[in-house]
Scaffold this motif. Structure first.
Motif, PDB file in Angstrom:
ATOM      1  N   PHE A  33       0.845  -1.273  -0.127  1.00  0.00           N
ATOM      2  CA  PHE A  33      -0.112  -0.069   0.013  1.00  0.00           C
ATOM      3  C   PHE A  33       0.762   1.320   0.218  1.00  0.00           C
ATOM      4  O   PHE A  33       1.936   1.360   0.590  1.00  0.00           O
ATOM      5  CB  PHE A  33      -1.059   0.130   1.211  1.00  0.00           C
ATOM      6  N   ALA A  34       0.324   2.201  -0.615  1.00  0.00           N
ATOM      7  CA  ALA A  34       1.130   3.656  -0.708  1.00  0.00           C
ATOM      8  C   ALA A  34       1.163   4.123   0.793  1.00  0.00           C
ATOM      9  O   ALA A  34       2.306   5.087   0.874  1.00  0.00           O
ATOM     10  CB  ALA A  34       0.157   4.640  -1.547  1.00  0.00           C
ATOM     11  N   PRO A  68      -6.222   6.569  -4.523  1.00  0.00           N
ATOM     12  CA  PRO A  68      -7.116   5.606  -5.467  1.00  0.00           C
ATOM     13  C   PRO A  68      -6.683   4.086  -5.079  1.00  0.00           C
ATOM     14  O   PRO A  68      -5.612   3.750  -4.438  1.00  0.00           O
ATOM     15  CB  PRO A  68      -6.019   5.952  -6.703  1.00  0.00           C
ATOM     16  N   TYR A  69      -7.787   3.332  -5.389  1.00  0.00           N
ATOM     17  CA  TYR A  69      -7.680   1.863  -4.938  1.00  0.00           C
ATOM     18  C   TYR A  69      -7.287   1.537  -3.379  1.00  0.00           C
ATOM     19  O   TYR A  69      -6.805   0.555  -3.039  1.00  0.00           O
ATOM     20  CB  TYR A  69      -6.504   0.971  -5.830  1.00  0.00           C
ATOM     21  N   PHE A  70      -7.682   2.576  -2.530  1.00  0.00           N
ATOM     22  CA  PHE A  70      -7.341   2.516  -1.150  1.00  0.00           C
ATOM     23  C   PHE A  70      -5.935   2.494  -0.907  1.00  0.00           C
ATOM     24  O   PHE A  70      -5.504   2.065   0.441  1.00  0.00           O
ATOM     25  CB  PHE A  70      -8.046   1.253  -0.612  1.00  0.00           C
ATOM     26  N   GLY A  71      -5.252   3.063  -1.723  1.00  0.00           N
ATOM     27  CA  GLY A  71      -3.770   2.692  -1.343  1.00  0.00           C
ATOM     28  C   GLY A  71      -2.888   1.730  -2.182  1.00  0.00           C
ATOM     29  O   GLY A  71      -1.979   1.588  -2.131  1.00  0.00           O
ATOM     30  N   LEU A  72      -3.779   0.723  -2.746  1.00  0.00           N
ATOM     31  CA  LEU A  72      -3.240  -0.436  -3.080  1.00  0.00           C
ATOM     32  C   LEU A  72      -2.159  -0.104  -4.354  1.00  0.00           C
ATOM     33  O   LEU A  72      -2.678   0.567  -5.303  1.00  0.00           O
ATOM     34  CB  LEU A  72      -4.108  -1.606  -3.631  1.00  0.00           C
ATOM     35  N   LEU A  73      -0.937  -0.498  -4.182  1.00  0.00           N
ATOM     36  CA  LEU A  73       0.116  -0.007  -5.348  1.00  0.00           C
ATOM     37  C   LEU A  73      -0.351  -0.716  -6.678  1.00  0.00           C
ATOM     38  O   LEU A  73       0.050  -0.205  -7.495  1.00  0.00           O
ATOM     39  CB  LEU A  73       1.313  -0.410  -4.948  1.00  0.00           C
TER      40      LEU A  73
END
Length: 213
Positions: A33-34, A68-73
């Motif tokens: 995750f970011a 974006p994407y709940f932070g999923l890289l």
């Protein structure tokens, strides 16, 4: 976004001991995750002290949108199926004392108490105004509700879940929520219409799920 805004502030895979031995160790697993890197794409840079206070962490996420994407890289179309397949693989290879869990944590939307704190400043709020229920103009106690902005922020979280559900993210198996009105309102707006298919039953009220300074 005003102080007290809704924020999906952290998502992580966390290994937890399976046996209740009285000793528990909690660690995050980086690389997914970011939020692991506050300068990553979609999350503006912020400076923390060596040991950031809960308030500084809170203020950072409050003033930034849901990433974006709940932070999923991984931004591929099958990102969630790949992510949860990896979590399954981690659990399959873990010893009997370790379990990997995924948590989606979200703060409530702006409440009237947040407006009052911004109006008077944190020192005066902590010292005097937080002990009252209102000031003749605003009412924030004894249990502050969401403002219109707070409801809009919860709606943004609802839309974020809608987008990720379409991309294959499963609903959480369990929901835990503070019994405070602002938290209940935020959860209700966030999961409204998404509830069908949830496997964990009704949300569990947890009175100790509160932000502390």
């Amino acid at each position: 976004m005003a102080y007290g805004a809704l924020s999906l502030n952290y998502t992580a895979a966390i290994p937890l001991p399976l046996h209740n031995t009285g000793i528990r160790s909690y660690t995050t697993v980086s690389g997914f995750f970011a939020q692991d890197n506050l300068t990553a794409t979609g999350i503006p840079a912020v400076s923390f002290a060596a040991t950031p206070s809960p308030r500084k962490i809170h203020e950072f996420y409050v003033y930034n949108q849901i990433p974006p994407y709940f932070g999923l890289l991984d931004d591929s179309s099958d990102r969630w199926s790949k992510f949860f397949a990896h979590i399954h693989s981690l659990n399959k290879g873990a010893d009997s004392y370790t379990s990997y869990k995924v948590f989606f944590l979200g703060r409530h939307g702006q409440g009237f108490h947040n407006v009052a704190e911004a109006k008077y400043g944190t020192p005066a709020w902590d010292e005097y105004w937080s002990k009252l229920n209102g000031d003749g103009d605003l009412v924030w106690g004894p249990d502050a509700e969401l403002t219109d902005l707070g409801k809009s922020q919860a709606t943004s979280a609802h839309e974020a879940w809608k987008n990720e559900l379409a991309a294959g993210i499963p609903l959480p198996g369990k929901f835990y929520v503070s019994p405070l009105t602002r938290a209940l309102q935020t959860l209700e707006i966030t999961i409204n219409g998404h509830w069908k298919g949830a496997v964990g039953g009704a949300p569990t009220l947890a009175s100790r799920l509160r932000f502390t300074r």
